[in-house]
Design a protein around this motif. Sequence first.
Motif, short mmCIF file in Angstrom:
data_model
loop_
_atom_site.label_atom_id
_atom_site.label_comp_id
_atom_site.label_asym_id
_atom_site.label_seq_id
_atom_site.Cartn_x
_atom_site.Cartn_y
_atom_site.Cartn_z
N GLY A 39 0.80 -1.22 0.00
CA GLY A 39 0.00 0.00 0.00
C GLY A 39 0.83 1.27 0.00
N THR A 40 2.16 1.16 -0.20
CA THR A 40 3.03 2.34 -0.20
C THR A 40 3.84 2.39 -1.50
OG1 THR A 40 4.89 1.20 0.88
CG2 THR A 40 3.25 2.25 2.30
N THR A 41 4.41 3.55 -1.76
CA THR A 41 5.35 3.73 -2.87
C THR A 41 6.73 3.93 -2.28
OG1 THR A 41 3.67 4.67 -4.33
CG2 THR A 41 5.96 5.14 -4.87
N VAL A 42 7.70 3.14 -2.72
CA VAL A 42 9.01 3.09 -2.08
C VAL A 42 10.10 3.51 -3.07
CG1 VAL A 42 10.68 1.64 -0.87
CG2 VAL A 42 8.22 1.20 -0.61
N PRO A 43 10.79 4.63 -2.82
CA PRO A 43 11.99 4.93 -3.59
C PRO A 43 13.14 4.06 -3.10
CG PRO A 43 11.59 6.67 -1.98
CD PRO A 43 10.45 5.70 -1.85
N PHE A 44 14.00 3.62 -4.00
CA PHE A 44 15.09 2.74 -3.60
C PHE A 44 16.35 3.08 -4.38
CE2 PHE A 44 12.66 0.43 -6.88
CZ PHE A 44 13.66 0.21 -7.83
N ARG A 45 17.46 2.56 -3.88
CA ARG A 45 18.76 2.69 -4.54
C ARG A 45 19.29 1.30 -4.86
NH1 ARG A 45 22.04 7.61 -3.46
NH2 ARG A 45 20.59 9.20 -2.68
N VAL A 46 19.77 1.13 -6.07
CA VAL A 46 20.44 -0.10 -6.47
C VAL A 46 21.92 0.20 -6.61
CG1 VAL A 46 20.71 -1.84 -8.27
CG2 VAL A 46 18.42 -1.07 -7.62
N GLY A 47 22.75 -0.54 -5.89
CA GLY A 47 24.20 -0.39 -6.02
C GLY A 47 24.70 -1.32 -7.11
N GLY A 91 40.06 -7.36 -0.85
CA GLY A 91 39.30 -6.78 -1.94
C GLY A 91 37.99 -6.15 -1.46
N GLU A 92 37.74 -4.93 -1.86
CA GLU A 92 36.47 -4.26 -1.62
C GLU A 92 35.98 -3.67 -2.93
OE1 GLU A 92 36.81 -1.38 1.47
OE2 GLU A 92 36.49 -2.85 3.06
N VAL A 93 34.69 -3.71 -3.14
CA VAL A 93 34.13 -3.13 -4.35
C VAL A 93 33.21 -2.00 -3.93
CG1 VAL A 93 34.28 -5.23 -5.71
CG2 VAL A 93 32.25 -4.83 -4.33
N TYR A 94 33.12 -0.98 -4.77
CA TYR A 94 32.36 0.22 -4.44
C TYR A 94 31.37 0.51 -5.56
CZ TYR A 94 36.42 0.49 -1.40
OH TYR A 94 37.40 0.19 -0.50
N PRO A 95 30.17 -0.07 -5.47
CA PRO A 95 29.17 0.14 -6.53
C PRO A 95 28.66 1.58 -6.53
CG PRO A 95 28.22 -1.06 -4.70
CD PRO A 95 29.69 -0.96 -4.41
N LYS A 96 28.08 1.98 -7.65
CA LYS A 96 27.48 3.29 -7.81
C LYS A 96 25.98 3.20 -7.58
CE LYS A 96 31.53 4.75 -9.01
NZ LYS A 96 32.36 5.49 -8.02
N ASP A 97 25.41 4.23 -6.94
CA ASP A 97 23.99 4.24 -6.64
C ASP A 97 23.16 4.63 -7.86
OD1 ASP A 97 24.34 3.46 -4.06
OD2 ASP A 97 23.90 5.41 -3.15
N HIS A 98 22.03 3.94 -8.03
CA HIS A 98 21.08 4.23 -9.10
C HIS A 98 19.68 4.28 -8.48
CE1 HIS A 98 24.60 2.53 -11.06
NE2 HIS A 98 24.23 3.15 -12.16
N LEU A 99 18.91 5.32 -8.81
CA LEU A 99 17.60 5.53 -8.21
C LEU A 99 16.50 4.81 -8.97
CD1 LEU A 99 17.49 9.32 -7.22
CD2 LEU A 99 17.68 7.34 -5.71
N GLY A 100 15.55 4.27 -8.21
CA GLY A 100 14.36 3.67 -8.78
C GLY A 100 13.20 3.86 -7.82
N GLU A 101 12.04 3.35 -8.20
CA GLU A 101 10.85 3.48 -7.36
C GLU A 101 9.90 2.34 -7.68
OE1 GLU A 101 8.80 7.46 -6.35
OE2 GLU A 101 7.48 6.54 -7.86
N VAL A 102 9.21 1.85 -6.64
CA VAL A 102 8.24 0.78 -6.84
C VAL A 102 6.96 1.12 -6.09
CG1 VAL A 102 9.18 -0.59 -4.92
CG2 VAL A 102 7.79 -1.70 -6.68
N LYS A 103 5.84 0.90 -6.74
CA LYS A 103 4.53 1.08 -6.14
C LYS A 103 4.00 -0.29 -5.74
CE LYS A 103 -0.05 3.07 -7.00
NZ LYS A 103 -0.91 3.76 -8.00
N ILE A 104 3.65 -0.44 -4.44
CA ILE A 104 3.19 -1.72 -3.92
C ILE A 104 1.70 -1.64 -3.67
CG2 ILE A 104 3.53 -3.47 -2.14
CD1 ILE A 104 6.22 -2.09 -1.49
N ALA A 105 0.95 -2.52 -4.28
CA ALA A 105 -0.51 -2.52 -4.13
C ALA A 105 -0.90 -2.85 -2.69
CB ALA A 105 -1.15 -3.52 -5.09
N SER A 106 -2.04 -2.32 -2.25
CA SER A 106 -2.50 -2.56 -0.88
C SER A 106 -2.86 -4.02 -0.64
CB SER A 106 -3.70 -1.66 -0.56
OG SER A 106 -4.75 -1.91 -1.47
N ASP A 107 -3.18 -4.75 -1.73
CA ASP A 107 -3.52 -6.17 -1.58
C ASP A 107 -2.43 -7.07 -2.13
OD1 ASP A 107 -3.81 -5.52 -4.24
OD2 ASP A 107 -5.74 -6.54 -4.51
#
Length: 341
Positions: A39-47, A91-107
């Motif tokens: 029932g919410t819309t969630v902005p997210f980051r993908v590394g 070893g360490e890796v440093y991904p770059k952030d990419h913005l997205g968004e998902v709308k989740i239905a209430s049901d």
Amino acid sequence: MYRALMMWLVGSAGWLCAAAVIADAPSADYIFPAGGQRGTTVPFRVGAHFLHGGSPFEMLGPGVEARPRIVRTETIWFEGPLIVKPASQGGEVYPKDHLGEVKIASDAALGSRPWRLWTSQGAVGGRSFVIGDLPEIVEQEIDGRPIPTRVDLPVTINGRIFPREDIDIWEFEARAGQSVTCAVLASRIGSPLDSRLLLYDSQSRLVAENTDYFGSDSLLRFQAPADGTYRLHIHDTSYRGLQPFIYRLTVTAGPYVDHVYPLGGQVGTAVDFELIGQQTPDKRVSVTLPEQGAGLFAQYFPLPEYASNPVQIDLSNLPEHLEVEPNDDTPTAGAAILPAV
């Protein structure tokens, strides 16, 4: 002159082909937050690596609708403490952030949704985004010493242990005698975090702690000894931390199911389950099991206010029979027809 030009053209074509062959395939290390309330819309980051500004993105399954593309944004970064040799040579890796968004239905059905992204050089999949029922918050990450953040129960906290040696502190109120469960979901959704939970009372006295419960995911339950403010610390057991060290932390004084009886049922049938755990109902809860293949299944049980946490049950294609007490004598009637469970 003509011959030299042709040789140059052939050589250039070969170089371009070789460059195309050795171009880097995309990769993705995390999605943050790693879930959201229905029932919410969630902005997210993908590394991710090697997306060159962005890429197509898809989240699969019913009840979710993600933007069809993620785009490069400023990467959140905290330097953290200095790494001394030989650890600094790891070893360490440093991904770059990419913005997205998902709308989740209430049901939307509760549980995990796979997602994927791709470029002309390949595709990345296999990660999950979790649909929950409880209210959720996302950590507001800051650099420097940890500052306690107050939350209201019940809640699912989306956090990240970043940078190295990071400790997140969550603060809440509890009443004397109240039972509270704190459960981490991290390694089971692909996070490298090996969590440790420590709970302190208002006098900074250690009340409870846990490191391993569901594999390396922690769970602790305590009965509040007095009214007051309690602080829950979470960190990596080895004090590691980096961008992919994401977690979901559920803290609730409401129902939390530890076990059920029976342990499963026949697919497509209605089964009455006894729920065992914190603040579980006295009466059995009836659910109709899904029509799918036999095997393990994460079942959410309907409760008055929110659905339960997921409990792993076993689905079978065979007829099932429940034990009826007393059953210590040799049966004289009602024998089960095999095969059966």
